[in-house]
Scaffold this motif. Structure first.
Motif, PDB file in Angstrom:
ATOM      1  N   LEU A 106      -8.737   4.980  -7.692  1.00 23.56           N
ATOM      2  CA  LEU A 106      -9.842   5.915  -7.449  1.00 23.56           C
ATOM      3  C   LEU A 106      -9.320   7.296  -7.064  1.00 23.56           C
ATOM      4  CD1 LEU A 106     -12.964   6.183  -7.144  1.00 23.56           C
ATOM      5  CD2 LEU A 106     -12.635   5.762  -4.722  1.00 23.56           C
ATOM      6  N   TYR A 107      -8.390   7.329  -6.109  1.00 25.42           N
ATOM      7  CA  TYR A 107      -7.867   8.634  -5.686  1.00 25.42           C
ATOM      8  C   TYR A 107      -7.053   9.285  -6.799  1.00 25.42           C
ATOM      9  CZ  TYR A 107      -9.751   8.374  -1.017  1.00 25.42           C
ATOM     10  OH  TYR A 107     -10.631   8.336   0.032  1.00 25.42           O
ATOM     11  N   GLY A 108      -6.356   8.470  -7.594  1.00 26.85           N
ATOM     12  CA  GLY A 108      -5.595   9.015  -8.710  1.00 26.85           C
ATOM     13  C   GLY A 108      -6.510   9.641  -9.753  1.00 26.85           C
ATOM     14  N   MET A 109      -7.575   8.922 -10.109  1.00 27.03           N
ATOM     15  CA  MET A 109      -8.460   9.406 -11.177  1.00 27.03           C
ATOM     16  C   MET A 109      -9.378  10.531 -10.719  1.00 27.03           C
ATOM     17  SD  MET A 109      -9.185   5.987 -13.342  1.00 27.03           S
ATOM     18  CE  MET A 109      -9.646   6.800 -14.838  1.00 27.03           C
ATOM     19  N   ALA A 164       0.849  -1.199   0.000  1.00 25.16           N
ATOM     20  CA  ALA A 164       0.000   0.000   0.000  1.00 25.16           C
ATOM     21  C   ALA A 164       0.883   1.247   0.000  1.00 25.16           C
ATOM     22  CB  ALA A 164      -0.922  -0.001   1.209  1.00 25.16           C
ATOM     23  N   GLY A 165       1.918   1.228   0.842  1.00 22.43           N
ATOM     24  CA  GLY A 165       2.838   2.380   0.904  1.00 22.43           C
ATOM     25  C   GLY A 165       3.590   2.558  -0.394  1.00 22.43           C
ATOM     26  N   ARG A 166       3.972   1.439  -0.995  1.00 21.41           N
ATOM     27  CA  ARG A 166       4.799   1.529  -2.197  1.00 21.41           C
ATOM     28  C   ARG A 166       3.956   1.721  -3.461  1.00 21.41           C
ATOM     29  NH1 ARG A 166       6.962  -1.614  -6.198  1.00 21.41           N
ATOM     30  NH2 ARG A 166       9.093  -1.056  -6.762  1.00 21.41           N
ATOM     31  N   ASN A 167       2.883   0.933  -3.592  1.00 26.06           N
ATOM     32  CA  ASN A 167       2.164   0.917  -4.862  1.00 26.06           C
ATOM     33  C   ASN A 167       0.850   1.696  -4.886  1.00 26.06           C
ATOM     34  OD1 ASN A 167       3.776  -1.935  -4.834  1.00 26.06           O
ATOM     35  ND2 ASN A 167       3.738  -0.973  -6.837  1.00 26.06           N
ATOM     36  N   ALA A 168       0.111   1.746  -3.755  1.00 25.98           N
ATOM     37  CA  ALA A 168      -1.101   2.583  -3.772  1.00 25.98           C
ATOM     38  C   ALA A 168      -0.681   4.035  -4.010  1.00 25.98           C
ATOM     39  CB  ALA A 168      -1.865   2.459  -2.463  1.00 25.98           C
ATOM     40  N   SER A 169       0.443   4.430  -3.377  1.00 27.57           N
ATOM     41  CA  SER A 169       0.946   5.792  -3.581  1.00 27.57           C
ATOM     42  C   SER A 169       1.410   5.961  -5.023  1.00 27.57           C
ATOM     43  CB  SER A 169       2.083   6.092  -2.610  1.00 27.57           C
ATOM     44  OG  SER A 169       3.110   5.155  -2.796  1.00 27.57           O
ATOM     45  N   GLY A 170       2.116   4.941  -5.533  1.00 24.71           N
ATOM     46  CA  GLY A 170       2.625   5.019  -6.907  1.00 24.71           C
ATOM     47  C   GLY A 170       1.504   5.124  -7.926  1.00 24.71           C
ATOM     48  N   ILE A 171       0.471   4.293  -7.715  1.00 16.97           N
ATOM     49  CA  ILE A 171      -0.665   4.308  -8.650  1.00 16.97           C
ATOM     50  C   ILE A 171      -1.388   5.653  -8.577  1.00 16.97           C
ATOM     51  CG2 ILE A 171      -2.957   3.291  -9.089  1.00 16.97           C
ATOM     52  CD1 ILE A 171      -1.771   0.589  -8.128  1.00 16.97           C
ATOM     53  N   GLY A 230      -2.764  18.770  -5.645  1.00 16.62           N
ATOM     54  CA  GLY A 230      -3.807  17.743  -5.632  1.00 16.62           C
ATOM     55  C   GLY A 230      -3.231  16.338  -5.773  1.00 16.62           C
ATOM     56  N   VAL A 231      -2.135  16.208  -6.554  1.00 18.47           N
ATOM     57  CA  VAL A 231      -1.490  14.901  -6.727  1.00 18.47           C
ATOM     58  C   VAL A 231      -0.922  14.428  -5.385  1.00 18.47           C
ATOM     59  CG1 VAL A 231       0.360  13.624  -7.902  1.00 18.47           C
ATOM     60  CG2 VAL A 231      -0.951  15.329  -9.157  1.00 18.47           C
ATOM     61  N   GLY A 232      -0.259  15.341  -4.670  1.00 19.48           N
ATOM     62  CA  GLY A 232       0.299  15.012  -3.356  1.00 19.48           C
ATOM     63  C   GLY A 232      -0.792  14.585  -2.387  1.00 19.48           C
ATOM     64  N   SER A 258      -0.302   8.571  -7.555  1.00 16.80           N
ATOM     65  CA  SER A 258       0.465   9.714  -8.077  1.00 16.80           C
ATOM     66  C   SER A 258       0.583   9.637  -9.604  1.00 16.80           C
ATOM     67  CB  SER A 258       1.840   9.804  -7.423  1.00 16.80           C
ATOM     68  OG  SER A 258       2.565   8.641  -7.686  1.00 16.80           O
ATOM     69  N   GLU A 259       0.752   8.431 -10.142  1.00 15.65           N
ATOM     70  CA  GLU A 259       0.870   8.296 -11.607  1.00 15.65           C
ATOM     71  C   GLU A 259      -0.434   8.704 -12.293  1.00 15.65           C
ATOM     72  OE1 GLU A 259       1.785   4.366 -12.983  1.00 15.65           O
ATOM     73  OE2 GLU A 259       1.970   5.019 -15.063  1.00 15.65           O
ATOM     74  N   LEU A 260      -1.539   8.143 -11.800  1.00 16.15           N
ATOM     75  CA  LEU A 260      -2.837   8.452 -12.410  1.00 16.15           C
ATOM     76  C   LEU A 260      -3.245   9.902 -12.131  1.00 16.15           C
ATOM     77  CD1 LEU A 260      -2.847   5.458 -12.988  1.00 16.15           C
ATOM     78  CD2 LEU A 260      -5.202   5.338 -12.171  1.00 16.15           C
ATOM     79  N   GLY A 261      -2.877  10.381 -10.936  1.00 14.52           N
ATOM     80  CA  GLY A 261      -3.174  11.780 -10.587  1.00 14.52           C
ATOM     81  C   GLY A 261      -2.444  12.744 -11.510  1.00 14.52           C
ATOM     82  N   SER A 262      -1.162  12.454 -11.773  1.00 15.47           N
ATOM     83  CA  SER A 262      -0.384  13.314 -12.686  1.00 15.47           C
ATOM     84  C   SER A 262      -0.981  13.262 -14.095  1.00 15.47           C
ATOM     85  CB  SER A 262       1.073  12.846 -12.760  1.00 15.47           C
ATOM     86  OG  SER A 262       1.623  12.828 -11.492  1.00 15.47           O
ATOM     87  N   MET A 263      -1.414  12.062 -14.506  1.00 16.97           N
ATOM     88  CA  MET A 263      -2.044  11.934 -15.831  1.00 16.97           C
ATOM     89  C   MET A 263      -3.336  12.742 -15.884  1.00 16.97           C
ATOM     90  SD  MET A 263      -1.494   7.949 -16.829  1.00 16.97           S
ATOM     91  CE  MET A 263      -2.020   8.112 -18.537  1.00 16.97           C
ATOM     92  N   LYS A 264      -4.072  12.758 -14.746  1.00 13.63           N
ATOM     93  CA  LYS A 264      -5.345  13.479 -14.721  1.00 13.63           C
ATOM     94  C   LYS A 264      -5.104  14.978 -14.849  1.00 13.63           C
ATOM     95  CE  LYS A 264      -9.790  13.981 -13.947  1.00 13.63           C
ATOM     96  NZ  LYS A 264     -10.264  14.412 -12.641  1.00 13.63           N
ATOM     97  N   VAL A 265      -4.168  15.513 -14.037  1.00 20.79           N
ATOM     98  CA  VAL A 265      -3.981  16.969 -14.056  1.00 20.79           C
ATOM     99  C   VAL A 265      -3.298  17.455 -15.330  1.00 20.79           C
ATOM    100  CG1 VAL A 265      -4.001  17.199 -11.534  1.00 20.79           C
ATOM    101  CG2 VAL A 265      -1.822  16.923 -12.698  1.00 20.79           C
TER     102      VAL A 265
END
Lengths: 236, 287
Positions: free
Chosen positions: A195-198, A85-92, A206-208, A94-101
């Motif tokens: 979900l949080y990324g998208m 969760a620490g490694r990949n939920a954050s990674g997912i 917002g990504v942070g 942030s990756e999807l969040g950056s793609m969204k913004v």
């Protein structure tokens, strides 16, 4: 809704096999070193703590049994899930969040791709396959850690007694909950991260925020789900 | 590559009393109605937050209006679900504000993306391969003068180059309608003019119906008054009275409402204090 759409997409064409393999590599192979490390030290700590308690009752020979039960039922799945969760939920997130913004998700839709199918489904599938496997590895390496403490270091028991006790103590019930839990944790981690990324809005800030929320929410749900599953299996 | 101008003009995009209201705050779009016909160019001007990008996203089906109807290529698409929209969108090219390129893909993969993922380019349900679409990708990149950047990643490109790759990605499918969201925002004047020149060239060679969101009146002025001459391969000013002058119209948005729609000449004489901010005094216009 996201869970439903991501699951329905598993059987719908087109299939993004390459994305699935890439995600399995990132989540599974990428998390392997840290999982082995954490699993090993979980076993070491468990054996060290138990050695003191068991010696008071003259039952140091049972260290293998206690380490195996604790690791397989609870510590292996939960610690591995928290780590992922620490490694990949954050990674997912942030990756999807950056793609969204940066409008990449809008671009994906505009160019004819369903972002849930392209981004969420491969991550969900990859997580469901790799997290149980990582948990099995963590459990096994943890048992080796416990063996290192119990046999060569503290000489609490013999090697054959340690492994014999560890093996005999595990029932189907333990194995079942030890595999069901990581499977459910995988669904939680992947869906919460996606979900949080998208849903990210508000630029880089917002990504942070989305990344932090994803880790916190996934971790809380891991504890809630493990409590519920343990409660169910205790009564079986 | 060049598409012949159809004999009969058809309605490409129509907004009919379209509004969009989010849960909080005033309407983002408030009763907007307009029509764009084939071969036309629309310049969409307005202050930041006036609803220009929202309007583009509604035209692409990325946002759903809360009121009104949207027609794309003559079809009412208001109630379309995502799957039906994929087909409509495959005939629309789009350039997002920052290019919207995928960071993890190379320039070649970015430009090939619509060809590899849109249903209309599949044969018997099979996706084309990167190799089979490479000639089209190369042609699209040559068009924006970035034919040597196939293996580069977007992070290795400048802002202007990213927009040009975005134009290549949008035009590689030979769309009937091309929507540009602020193609020159944040660029130096020379790069901005290069981008607008590409837009004019694309419009001329493919006869694409074009809608452009911009803050710069100069962009609209160039698009309204110049055309690309394929023989001399240069831009040339349209002669006075040319029918093409009427093909470029300006629209001005203010707080979600469409407050002006007309030609450059009509924009220039507007006495409205808000609208006149988006025109230029005739004496200072770009020649």
């Amino acid at each position: 809704m996201l869970a439903g759409r991501a699951t329905a997409n598993i059987v719908r064409r087109p299939f993004y096999g390459q994305d699935l393999i890439l995600q399995m590599d990132m989540i599974g192979v990428g998390s392997l070193p840290i999982t082995v490390l954490i699993g090993f030290f979980s076993g070491v700590i468990m054996a060290l703590q138990m050695s003191r308690a068991l010696s008071q009752y003259g039952a140091t020979g049972q260290v293998g049994q206690i380490t195996a039960i604790t690791l397989v039922r609870e510590m292996g799945p939960v610690l591995t899930a928290l780590l992922i969760a620490g490694r990949n939920a954050s990674g997912i997130a942030s990756e999807l969040g950056s793609m969204k913004v940066s409008e990449q998700i809008d671009a994906m839709r505009a160019l004819g791709t369903d972002p849930v199918k392209k981004l969420v489904t491969p991550r969900l599938l990859a997580m469901c396959v790799t997290l149980p496997l990582l948990t099995i590895i963590a459990d096994f390496v943890g048992l080796i850690g416990g063996y290192m403490v119990a046999v060569p270091l503290l000489r609490l028991t013999t090697g054959s007694q340690y492994w014999n006790n560890a093996w005999r103590s595990l029932e189907y019930n333990d194995i079942a909950q030890g595999l069901l839990k990581p499977f459910l944790f995988a669904i939680i981690i992947a869906l919460v991260g996606c979900l949080y990324g998208m849903r990210t809005s508000g630029g880089t800030q917002g990504v942070g925020k989305a990344t932090t929320q994803a880790v916190v929410v996934a971790s809380v749900w891991i504890f809630i789900v493990t409590a519920v599953i343990t409660r169910i299996f205790v009564n079986l | 590559m060049a598409r012949q101008e159809p004999k009969e003009r058809r309605r490409i995009l129509k907004f009919e009393d379209v509004s969009l209201v989010f849960e909080e705050g005033p309407p983002v779009l408030d009763g907007v109605s307009f029509e764009i016909w084939s071969g036309e160019t629309r310049i969409l001007l307005g202050a930041a937050g006036a609803g220009k990008t929202v309007m583009m996203k509604i035209a692409l089906g990325l946002l759903r209006p809360t009121k009104g109807k949207v027609y794309v290529f003559g079809e009412d698409v208001t109630g379309f679900d995502e799957r039906k929209w994929f087909d409509v969108r495959s005939y629309i090219g789009v350039l997002f504000q920052e290019g919207g390129l995928f960071d993890s893909l190379t320039v070649e993969e970015n430009v090939a993306y619509p060809l590899l993922n849109q249903a209309r380019f599949m044969t018997e349900g099979r996706k084309p391969t990167v190799d089979s679409v490479r000639p089209d990708v190369q042609e699209a990149l040559n068009f924006v003068e970035l034919g040597e950047t196939l293996s580069k990643f977007p992070s290795e490109l400048s802002g202007g180059m990213r927009r040009r790759v975005g134009i290549a990605r949008g035009s590689v499918t030979d769309p009937e309608l091309f929507l540009y969201d602020s193609p020159t925002a944040g660029l130096d004047p020379i790069t901005a003019n290069t981008i607008i020149t590409l837009l004019i060239k694309d419009r001329a060679l493919r006869n694409t119906t074009t809608a452009i969101i911009t803050h710069r009146f100069q962009d609209g002025h160039l698009l309204a008054n110049f055309r690309y001459n394929p023989e001399s391969q240069r831009l040339e000013k349209l002669p006075a009275g040319s029918p093409f002058l009427e093909r470029t119209k300006f629209m001005v948005m203010q707080e979600g409402r469409l407050v002006f729609e007309g030609t450059e000449a009509e924009l220039a004489v507007s006495q409205d204090p808000y609208i006149s901010k988006f025109s230029m005094h005739p004496a200072t216009k770009v020649s």
